[in-house]
Motif scaffolding. Sequence first.
Motif, mmCIF file in Angstrom:
data_model
loop_
_atom_site.group_PDB
_atom_site.id
_atom_site.type_symbol
_atom_site.label_atom_id
_atom_site.label_comp_id
_atom_site.label_asym_id
_atom_site.label_seq_id
_atom_site.Cartn_x
_atom_site.Cartn_y
_atom_site.Cartn_z
ATOM 1 N N TRP A 47 -45.239 1.947 -20.165
ATOM 2 C CA TRP A 47 -44.075 1.216 -19.632
ATOM 3 C C TRP A 47 -42.867 2.132 -19.532
ATOM 4 C CZ3 TRP A 47 -44.929 -3.063 -17.173
ATOM 5 C CH2 TRP A 47 -46.084 -3.773 -17.472
ATOM 6 N N ASP A 48 -42.730 3.052 -20.480
ATOM 7 C CA ASP A 48 -41.640 4.020 -20.390
ATOM 8 C C ASP A 48 -41.773 4.865 -19.130
ATOM 9 O OD1 ASP A 48 -40.674 3.099 -22.771
ATOM 10 O OD2 ASP A 48 -41.036 4.940 -23.888
ATOM 11 N N LEU A 49 -42.995 5.276 -18.838
ATOM 12 C CA LEU A 49 -43.219 6.074 -17.621
ATOM 13 C C LEU A 49 -42.852 5.284 -16.375
ATOM 14 C CD1 LEU A 49 -46.656 7.718 -18.499
ATOM 15 C CD2 LEU A 49 -44.415 8.835 -18.445
ATOM 16 N N GLY A 84 -42.242 -1.914 -26.016
ATOM 17 C CA GLY A 84 -42.066 -0.730 -26.842
ATOM 18 C C GLY A 84 -40.630 -0.371 -27.140
ATOM 19 N N GLY A 85 -39.690 -1.220 -26.747
ATOM 20 C CA GLY A 85 -38.298 -1.027 -27.123
ATOM 21 C C GLY A 85 -37.499 -0.078 -26.262
ATOM 22 N N THR A 99 -32.191 -7.239 -31.970
ATOM 23 C CA THR A 99 -33.376 -7.946 -32.428
ATOM 24 C C THR A 99 -34.323 -7.986 -31.239
ATOM 25 O OG1 THR A 99 -32.115 -9.327 -33.954
ATOM 26 C CG2 THR A 99 -34.297 -10.125 -33.318
ATOM 27 N N GLY A 100 -35.591 -7.680 -31.470
ATOM 28 C CA GLY A 100 -36.585 -7.729 -30.411
ATOM 29 C C GLY A 100 -37.849 -8.400 -30.900
ATOM 30 N N TRP A 101 -38.504 -9.095 -29.994
ATOM 31 C CA TRP A 101 -39.786 -9.745 -30.291
ATOM 32 C C TRP A 101 -40.816 -9.273 -29.287
ATOM 33 C CZ3 TRP A 101 -37.407 -15.173 -29.282
ATOM 34 C CH2 TRP A 101 -36.531 -15.524 -30.305
ATOM 35 N N ASP A 102 -42.040 -9.158 -29.724
ATOM 36 C CA ASP A 102 -43.146 -8.924 -28.809
ATOM 37 C C ASP A 102 -44.429 -9.421 -29.473
ATOM 38 O OD1 ASP A 102 -43.325 -7.212 -26.084
ATOM 39 O OD2 ASP A 102 -45.252 -7.209 -27.150
ATOM 40 N N LEU A 103 -45.405 -9.804 -28.664
ATOM 41 C CA LEU A 103 -46.692 -10.260 -29.195
ATOM 42 C C LEU A 103 -47.605 -9.105 -29.592
ATOM 43 C CD1 LEU A 103 -47.700 -13.262 -26.894
ATOM 44 C CD2 LEU A 103 -47.026 -13.329 -29.299
ATOM 45 N N SER A 104 -47.369 -7.930 -29.034
ATOM 46 C CA SER A 104 -48.234 -6.780 -29.276
ATOM 47 C C SER A 104 -47.788 -6.014 -30.525
ATOM 48 C CB SER A 104 -48.212 -5.841 -28.072
ATOM 49 O OG SER A 104 -48.788 -4.593 -28.396
ATOM 50 N N GLN A 105 -48.658 -5.953 -31.523
ATOM 51 C CA GLN A 105 -48.348 -5.175 -32.721
ATOM 52 C C GLN A 105 -48.149 -3.706 -32.373
ATOM 53 O OE1 GLN A 105 -48.023 -6.370 -36.159
ATOM 54 N NE2 GLN A 105 -46.982 -4.385 -36.100
ATOM 55 N N GLN A 106 -48.949 -3.186 -31.427
ATOM 56 C CA GLN A 106 -48.811 -1.785 -31.022
ATOM 57 C C GLN A 106 -47.428 -1.529 -30.435
ATOM 58 O OE1 GLN A 106 -51.415 -3.742 -30.416
ATOM 59 N NE2 GLN A 106 -53.336 -2.602 -30.476
ATOM 60 N N ALA A 107 -46.938 -2.450 -29.611
ATOM 61 C CA ALA A 107 -45.617 -2.288 -29.003
ATOM 62 C C ALA A 107 -44.521 -2.354 -30.069
ATOM 63 C CB ALA A 107 -45.397 -3.348 -27.925
ATOM 64 N N VAL A 108 -44.651 -3.296 -30.993
ATOM 65 C CA VAL A 108 -43.658 -3.436 -32.067
ATOM 66 C C VAL A 108 -43.630 -2.170 -32.925
ATOM 67 C CG1 VAL A 108 -43.138 -4.704 -34.201
ATOM 68 C CG2 VAL A 108 -43.656 -5.950 -32.079
ATOM 69 N N PHE A 110 -44.500 0.834 -32.024
ATOM 70 C CA PHE A 110 -43.934 1.886 -31.174
ATOM 71 C C PHE A 110 -42.409 1.770 -31.138
ATOM 72 C CE2 PHE A 110 -42.790 3.764 -27.058
ATOM 73 C CZ PHE A 110 -43.519 4.942 -27.061
ATOM 74 N N ALA A 111 -41.901 0.551 -30.949
ATOM 75 C CA ALA A 111 -40.449 0.326 -30.885
ATOM 76 C C ALA A 111 -39.780 0.679 -32.208
ATOM 77 C CB ALA A 111 -40.158 -1.130 -30.517
ATOM 78 N N ASN A 112 -40.362 0.254 -33.308
ATOM 79 C CA ASN A 112 -39.775 0.556 -34.617
ATOM 80 C C ASN A 112 -39.803 2.052 -34.911
ATOM 81 O OD1 ASN A 112 -38.814 -1.957 -35.649
ATOM 82 N ND2 ASN A 112 -40.936 -2.600 -35.850
#
Length: 186
Positions: A47-49, A84-85, A99-108, A110-112
């Motif tokens: 998504w960053d790309l 991914g933040g 504050t951010g929410w996402d359903l994907s643990q991988q994305a969370v 990555f963001a943290n």
Amino acid sequence: GLGDVYKRQSVISTNHRVLVRPTMLMTTADDITMTETTNCYDAPHFWDLAFSEDTELEASFVEAAAQKYCDFPIKSLLEPGCGGGRLTTELARRGYQLTGWDLSQQAVDFANTRLKKESLTGTITVNDMRSGRTTEKVDLAYCFVNTFRHLITEDDAVRHLHAVADCLRPGGLYICLLYTSPSPRD
């Protein structure tokens, strides 16, 4: 003016009811055969790309909208479906409490990690944008990159809007931007 800051996105319609979960096709460098299919929501760096060139404009749009429509300076922000933040990180760089929410643990994760690497603070958690809550009211919430369109039923959309409204302080602002596809006539 506000329109000059960000012209590419606008709220036009919420009548799309189809959820498309795209996948990224991975190939080897030696040939063009597909070796793996990955859900792109579990690979937030993609998504960053795809969207990184818009990040500063989107953050400036949030600030311009807040300046125009809020009667108070904004300090705290919420991004439901933050992935991914990418945008939460840019706004944290600008000094906002995120504050951010996402359903994907991988994305969370990555963001943290991204926030930690830059010594920025924020609260990014696995949460459903239809029912998430914040511990304190926020000044502004935003939902970009068509994330709202993942709410495929009217009930999902209403639940989401109520959840965001419950997180906003009185007079708070919610910005929801959608990309729309051209009609067959266009």
